[in-house]
Each structure stands twice: as structure tokens, then as C-alpha cells.
Design a protein around this motif. Structure first.
Motif, short mmCIF file in Angstrom:
data_model
loop_
_atom_site.label_atom_id
_atom_site.label_comp_id
_atom_site.label_asym_id
_atom_site.label_seq_id
_atom_site.Cartn_x
_atom_site.Cartn_y
_atom_site.Cartn_z
N LEU A 1 0.83 -1.21 0.00
CA LEU A 1 0.00 0.00 0.00
C LEU A 1 0.86 1.25 0.00
N GLN A 2 1.94 1.24 0.77
CA GLN A 2 2.84 2.38 0.79
C GLN A 2 3.43 2.64 -0.59
N ARG A 3 3.83 1.54 -1.23
CA ARG A 3 4.39 1.70 -2.56
C ARG A 3 3.35 2.21 -3.55
N GLN A 4 2.12 1.72 -3.43
CA GLN A 4 1.05 2.20 -4.32
C GLN A 4 0.77 3.69 -4.08
N LYS A 5 0.81 4.10 -2.80
CA LYS A 5 0.60 5.51 -2.48
C LYS A 5 1.67 6.39 -3.11
N GLU A 6 2.90 5.96 -2.95
CA GLU A 6 4.00 6.72 -3.54
C GLU A 6 3.89 6.75 -5.06
N PHE A 7 3.49 5.59 -5.61
CA PHE A 7 3.35 5.57 -7.07
C PHE A 7 2.27 6.54 -7.55
N HIS A 8 1.11 6.54 -6.87
CA HIS A 8 0.02 7.45 -7.27
C HIS A 8 0.42 8.90 -7.05
N LYS A 9 1.19 9.14 -5.99
CA LYS A 9 1.64 10.51 -5.74
C LYS A 9 2.54 11.00 -6.86
N ARG A 10 3.49 10.13 -7.25
CA ARG A 10 4.37 10.52 -8.35
C ARG A 10 3.59 10.67 -9.65
N ALA A 11 2.63 9.80 -9.86
CA ALA A 11 1.82 9.93 -11.08
C ALA A 11 1.03 11.23 -11.08
N LEU A 12 0.51 11.62 -9.89
CA LEU A 12 -0.24 12.87 -9.80
C LEU A 12 0.65 14.08 -10.06
N GLU A 13 1.84 14.05 -9.50
CA GLU A 13 2.79 15.14 -9.74
C GLU A 13 3.13 15.26 -11.22
N ILE A 14 3.35 14.10 -11.82
CA ILE A 14 3.68 14.11 -13.26
C ILE A 14 2.51 14.69 -14.05
N GLU A 15 1.29 14.29 -13.69
CA GLU A 15 0.11 14.76 -14.40
C GLU A 15 -0.07 16.27 -14.21
N LEU A 16 0.21 16.77 -12.98
CA LEU A 16 0.10 18.21 -12.73
C LEU A 16 1.13 18.98 -13.55
N ARG A 17 2.35 18.44 -13.58
CA ARG A 17 3.38 19.10 -14.39
C ARG A 17 2.99 19.12 -15.86
N ARG A 18 2.43 18.01 -16.31
CA ARG A 18 2.01 17.96 -17.70
C ARG A 18 0.91 18.98 -17.98
N MET A 19 -0.09 19.05 -17.07
CA MET A 19 -1.18 20.00 -17.25
C MET A 19 -0.68 21.43 -17.17
N LYS A 20 0.28 21.70 -16.25
CA LYS A 20 0.84 23.04 -16.15
C LYS A 20 1.51 23.46 -17.45
N ILE A 21 2.32 22.53 -17.97
CA ILE A 21 3.00 22.84 -19.23
C ILE A 21 1.98 23.09 -20.34
N ASP A 22 0.93 22.29 -20.35
CA ASP A 22 -0.10 22.42 -21.39
C ASP A 22 -0.81 23.77 -21.29
N TYR A 23 -1.17 24.12 -20.04
CA TYR A 23 -1.87 25.39 -19.86
C TYR A 23 -0.95 26.58 -20.14
N GLU A 24 0.31 26.47 -19.74
CA GLU A 24 1.25 27.55 -20.06
C GLU A 24 1.40 27.74 -21.56
N TYR A 25 1.40 26.59 -22.24
CA TYR A 25 1.49 26.68 -23.70
C TYR A 25 0.26 27.36 -24.28
N ARG A 26 -0.91 27.02 -23.81
CA ARG A 26 -2.15 27.62 -24.31
C ARG A 26 -2.19 29.11 -23.98
N ILE A 27 -1.70 29.44 -22.76
CA ILE A 27 -1.67 30.87 -22.39
C ILE A 27 -0.79 31.65 -23.35
N ARG A 28 0.36 31.10 -23.66
CA ARG A 28 1.25 31.78 -24.60
C ARG A 28 0.59 31.93 -25.97
N GLN A 29 -0.11 30.87 -26.36
CA GLN A 29 -0.81 30.96 -27.64
C GLN A 29 -1.85 32.08 -27.61
#
Length: 624
Positions: free
Chosen positions: A564-592
Motif C-alpha cells: 500500500l505504501q508503494r502504491q501511495k507513492e506511485f500514485h503521488k508521483r503519477a499525480l505530480e507528473i500529471e500536474l506538471r504535464r497539465m501546467k505545461i499544457d496550460y502555459e502553452y495555451r496561455i502563450r498561444q
């Protein structure tokens, strides 16, 4: 009385060097009606036969007959070497070997036998001088061959098509004697140590079973050719035939079994005889008589039928190749012939002949057995060791007048032949020896065993006419000092004999029951002790299992938490990656969007500039 070199005392062959009892001659047989001597011509014809005379009777019975047969070595060198080491003398077999120390001293041991057969003796000599007289007497008999692997036991018992052995000759003698009295259909059989009458339906089933076995290819084309063996035996023998009588009938049954790895196998069982899986056969006992429960018995009407049944069983016996013997028996085999005689005057009587081929004792360093062969050798040696223990205990009980428990139950073999070992049946032992130096140690073991086997004492059986016995006459005079008339005296003596026989039987049965009770009590105590040990072991096992179960549960919980601890860490890292991806996407759209806004501003400014220029042009036009 001093001994001379001409008439010296018999040498002691007791391996334990115990004092031997003084042999005395029994006087009662001298007062009884003497029987006609038989086979005198056979004894005279065996010129190569050497050894001691028949054993002198002891008080209580006669010693068992133990014969020795020497095998001819394979080469002349081995033969010359064997003659130096194994020397047949007037008193027995002298075994001599250098002590090995280097002083040239030789260690010599002397063994005596009922009779010794040298390599020059043929199969007919063996049968006539060792077996035939016992079958002539129509008494129960157990005939065993014993020796090392490859010493010629099976050859002695069965022989070949050109040289028939003990069993083929016994079969021919039995059927030659009763050929005029054998019943066409079986109406009674002797099974489970009791007589069993057969109905018409049961009799038909028995005949169908016989026909099914003798018509089988294994029976028709087996090891032994009946026509050839019958011709050889008929040429060499002239057996006695009883006259035909309408008042007498004879029923002959045969059975065949082997003891393989301490389990009894029925060699005559037909595959679909009982249906389903074959069950393990067990040795039972009825009134002191051992038998094998559910063992197949086949009714036979001729010697040809017996040979076919014998072939059928021999094709199922366990034989394998070892470093010592190409075709080595891996089991003890017992071939039984049961003769039931019916007479209107004497009712039913039963005679049993058992022929046993004991597997040879083996040494691992010579046979080089491994795997299944090793396990077979261990079971063979174990059963032979138990047989030796039984003989030793019986000898010590008789010598010291003790009642120690005889370990018959430790082996299936000793269970089956215990009546013969107790002296209630005739026991004939043919010891086979391979007289070469390579088997010196094994041969000494065999010879020591045979010396103990000779100490078995058969119960003395008085003939029916006992009116001349000294003891009975003395008792009659004590009861009536003035004398009795002939009829009253004869009736008294008959009643006295009957009561004496009944008393002897009850005493024998009581001793056997006491011995069995002591053994069962000892076995019960051992089982109780073993049961307590098993309970303690079970408690320890349960405790260990509980501890292991708790440890396994804790390990599972720890593993689950870690997962369970490993799954939690995995989901946390996946969430961070997803947030970074969304941030980059939104920053790109803002620039556009910013770029689009800039473009729109530029377009707007350009439009205003164009409008101003147009208005200036219009004013100029107006001025003009």
C-alpha cells in the motif's frame, strides 16, 4: 566312555559354542510295528552322495532334515580352488581358509548335514534322497531351498526341461499315485484353514477359472514344456499308483504366491477375477494354522494342468539382473499343493505340500544394487535375518526350557511357515552352496544358518497301533492290577491314547497362545509408548504450525502495508507528473492566447492607421 579316532564324537557346529545336550535313542519306536524300508535301491545308487546318517531321534521328536548341495564352479580353476577350501569329509563339510596373518595357519570349521550332494549328483538323486520319502508318507511338508544369490536354488526346485527339479517330480508322483481317484468336479476345497463345501454354482466357477488360466498364452507357452519334462520324468521314475476305489475321492488344489518387499502377491490372480484394484493380501490364523486370506486356489485334474498353472505364475514372478546373477529372484515364492482325500469310512483328510524358493542373501559390494534393486535386497536380507532370529530363539527355548517370544510377526515369510518352524510339520531344507573363495563370507553365513535349522525338532507322532507301547501297558496294569480282558484293555488303551493326544494338542495350543499373548502384550506396550510419543510429536507439530501460521500472517500484513505504501507513492508521483504535464499544457495555451491577443492588437492598430489616412485624403479632396 572314552572316544577313539575310529568312533569319535560328532563335532559341535553351534556358532555360539553352547553345550550340546546328550543324544539318547528313543525306545518307544522299537516296540512299535516296524515300517517297510523304502527307496533302498535309490540310496544305494547315489554313489557320489556323502554325509552323515539320518539324525538320531531325540526325546520329543526328530531333528529336521537339512541337505547340502554343492554347485559345480564355472571354471576348472575355481573348481580346484573350491576343493581346497570346501572339503567333503565322512562327517560333513570342512571349510578351510588361511587366517590371512601370514603365518600359514588355516582356520577350519566343520558343518554336518543330513546328507551332502556333490556336483556329480543329478536331480533324481536330490529328489529321491531328500523329498520322495516325505511325499510317500502323506504328511504335511514344507520344502525350502536356501543359499546365496546364484547358488542354484531355483535350478534345484524347478530345474530345466532336460533336467526336471523337485517340483515337477513331486507333481508327477502325486498324480501318478492318485490318478484313479481324482474327482472330475470339485465339491470341496480347503481354504482359510477350514473345509468349504462347494455348491454346483461355485464348482462351475472354479472349473471356469481353471480353464481360463490353463488356456492363457502364458500357461500354454511358458518356461517349461510339459511334454518334454513328462517324458524325461517318466523315463527316470517309476511311481506307485493306488488302486481305483468307488469309495475314495481325491481333490487337488494349487496356489502360487510371492513375498515381494514384505507384501504378498497372488501369482494366479486373473486380472478381472475380482474387479477393481487389487487389494493387499494378509496372513491370518485359524486355530494355530496360518493362511493367506483370499489367495487364489485352482482345481487341477492332471499333471499337465499343474504345469500350465505353474507356467502362468512363473511369468508373473519378480526376476531381475544383478552383477552376480543374470536372472536373480527378487522375492520369496511359495507353491502350494493341497490334497483333499474323501473316504466313506474316514471322512475328509487334508495334506499340504509347500515348496519355497527363498531369494538369496546379497552383499551390496558384490551385487552393486541401486534404486529398486537395493530396496529389494534390503527386504530380502531383512526377512532372512528374521528367519534366523526365529530359529535361534526356538533353539534356545528348547535347549534352556524357556518360553521367549518367537518373532514370527516381524516377517511375512516366518508368519507363513511358523508351523514348520515349530516342528508341527515336516521341514526339509536344501542348502545350495557355490564353493568358491569369492563367496567365502556369504557361504559361512549360510552354513551357520543351516546349523541352527538342524536343531528344529519335529513332534513325535505315534502310529495308530499303540497297544504295545510300554507306557500304555503300564498305565493299564496300574488301573487294574488283576489284569484286564483283551477287549477292555484295547478299549482302555485307545481311550488313553486319544486323551494323551488331546492333552498334547491342548498343551501345544496353550503354549502357542501364551507365546502369542506375551508377544501381543509386548506389542501393546510398545504401541502405547509409540502412541504417547506420537501425541507429544503431534503437540509439538501443532505448536510449530501455530507459530508458523502467526508468522506467516504477520509477514502478509507487513507485505500488504509495504504494498500500500508503494502504491501511495506511485500514485503521488503519477499525480505530480500529471500536474506538471497539465501546467505545461496550460502555459502553452496561455502563450498561444497571448500571441493571438498581440496579433489582434496589431491588426487593430493597423486598421486605425488606415482609417486616419483615409480621412486625411477626404479632407484634401474637399479642400480642392
Amino acid at each position: 566312555m572314552s572316544h577313539s579316532f575310529i568312533n569319535s564324537r560328532d563335532p559341535s557346529i553351534d556358532i555360539h559354542h553352547r553345550p550340546m545336550p546328550q543324544r539318547i535313542e528313543r525306545l518307544e519306536p522299537l516296540l512299535l510295528v516296524e515300517e517297510d524300508e523304502e527307496d533302498a535301491d535309490d540310496a544305494a545308487s547315489g554313489s557320489a552322495v556323502t554325509g552323515t546318517d539320518a539324525d538320531i531321534s531325540l526325546v520329543g521328536g526328530e531333528k529336521a532334515d537339512v541337505f547340502l548341495r554343492l554347485r559345480r564352479p564355472d571354471s576348472q580353476d575355481l573348481h580346484d580352488e573350491g576343493r581346497k577350501m570346501y572339503n567333503v569329509t565322512m562327517t560333513g563339510l570342512k571349510v578351510t581358509k588361511n587366517d590371512g596373518v601370514g603365518h600359514g595357519k588355516a582356520v577350519a570349521q566343520l558343518y554336518s548335514f543330513t546328507r551332502i550332494f556333490e556336483p556329480l549328483n543329478n536331480q533324481r538323486d536330490i529328489y529321491h534322497l531328500a523329498i520322495k520319502k516325505n511325499i510317500d508318507k502323506e504328511e504335511h511338508g514344507v520344502f525350502l531351498t536356501y543359499g546365496t544369490s546364484g547358488s542354484g536354488k531355483t535350478y534345484t526346485l524347478l530345474g530345466t526341461n532336460q533336467e526336471p527339479g523337485v517340483i515337477p517330480r513331486a507333481i508327477e508322483q502325486i498324480f501318478a499315485r492318485y490318478e484313479n481317484k481324482i474327482a472330475a468336479h470339485p465339491t470341496i476345497k480347503y481354504a482359510n484353514a477350514k473345509f468349504i463345501p462347494l455348491t454346483d454354482r461355485s464348482s462351475k466357477k472354479e472349473r471356469e477359472l481353471t480353464q481360463k488360466i490353463i488356456s492363457c498364452p502364458d500357461a500354454q507357452f511358458g518356461t517349461y514344456d510339459y511334454v518334454n519334462m513328462h517324458r524325461v520324468i517318466e523315463k527316470e521314475e517309476a511311481f506307485y499308483t493306488e488302486e481305483k476305489s468307488d469309495d475314495d475321492l481325491v481333490f487337488i488344489w494349487v496356489s502360487f504366491m510371492e513375498i515381494y518387499n514384505e507384501k504378498i502377491n497372488d501369482l494366479l490372480r486373473v486380472s478381472d477375477q475380482t474387479g477393481g484394484k487389487e487389494s493387499e493380501l494378509k496372513v491370518m490364523c485359524n486355530k494355530g494354522k496360518p493362511y493367506v486370506k483370499n489367495l487364489t486356489q485352482v482345481y487341477v485334474k492332471s499333471s499337465e494342468d499343474v504345469f500350465k498353472v505353474l507356467n502362468y505364475g512363473l511369468n508373473r514372478i519378480k526376476c531381475e539382473s544383478t552383477a552376480v546373477n543374470v536372472s536373480s529372484s527378487r522375492s520369496h515364492s511359495l507353491f502350494n499343493i493341497i490334497i483333499i482325500k474323501f473316504s466313506k469310512t474316514e471322512d475328509y483328510t487334508c495334506i499340504s505340500y509347500r515348496f519355497g524358493d527363498l531369494a538369496g542373501s546379497e552383499r551390496l559390494r558384490k551385487t552393486q544394487n541401486v534404486g529398486d534393486r537395493l530396496r529389494e535386497a534390503q527386504n530380502i536380507n531383512k526377512s532372512l535375518m528374521v528367519l534366523g532370529k526365529c530359529l535361534t530363539v526356538l533353539h534356545e527355548n528348547r535347549l534352556k526350557k524357556q518360553s521367549n517370544v518367537v518373532p514370527f510377526r516381524e516377517s511375512q515369510l516366518t508368519l507363513l511357515i511358523q508351523t514348520a518352524l515349530l516342528g508341527k510339520e515336516n521341514l526339509i531344507l536344501i542348502v545350495n552352496l557355490n564353493p568358491i573363495e569369492a563367496f567365502y563370507e556369504e557361504n559361512l553365513h549360510v552354513l551357520d544358518f543351516s546349523s541352527i535349522a538342524r536343531e528344529i525338532v519335529h513332534e513325535y507322532k505315534s502310529p495308530c497301533k499303540v497297544n504295545k507301547a510300554r507306557f500304555s501297558l503300564h498305565m493299564a496294569q496300574m488301573v487294574n492290577p488283576q489284569g484286564l480282558d483283551a477287549q477292555a484293555q484295547e478299549a482302555f488303551l485307545d481311550e488313553n491314547y486319544r486323551l494323551t493326544q488331546a492333552l498334547d494338542m491342548l498343551q501345544t495350543e496353550n503354549a502357542a497362545l501364551k507365546s502369542e499373548n506375551d508377544y501381543l502384550q509386548l506389542e501393546n506396550d510398545q504401541l502405547h509408548e509409540h502412541n504417547d510419543q506420537l501425541k507429544e510429536r503431534l503437540q509439538n507439530v501443532l505448536s510449530d504450525l501455530t507459530d508458523k501460521e502467526m508468522k506467516i500472517k504477520q509477514d502478509l500484513i507487513d507485505d500488504k502495508e509495504l504494498c500500500l505504501q508503494r502504491q501511495k507513492e506511485f500514485h503521488k508521483r503519477a499525480l505530480e507528473i500529471e500536474l506538471r504535464r497539465m501546467k505545461i499544457d496550460y502555459e502553452y495555451r496561455i502563450r498561444q492566447l497571448e500571441y493571438e491577443i498581440e496579433d489582434l492588437k496589431d491588426e487593430r492598430e493597423n486598421d486605425q492607421t488606415d482609417d486616419d489616412s483615409d480621412s486625411v485624403i477626404d479632407l484634401d479632396d474637399l479642400d480642392e
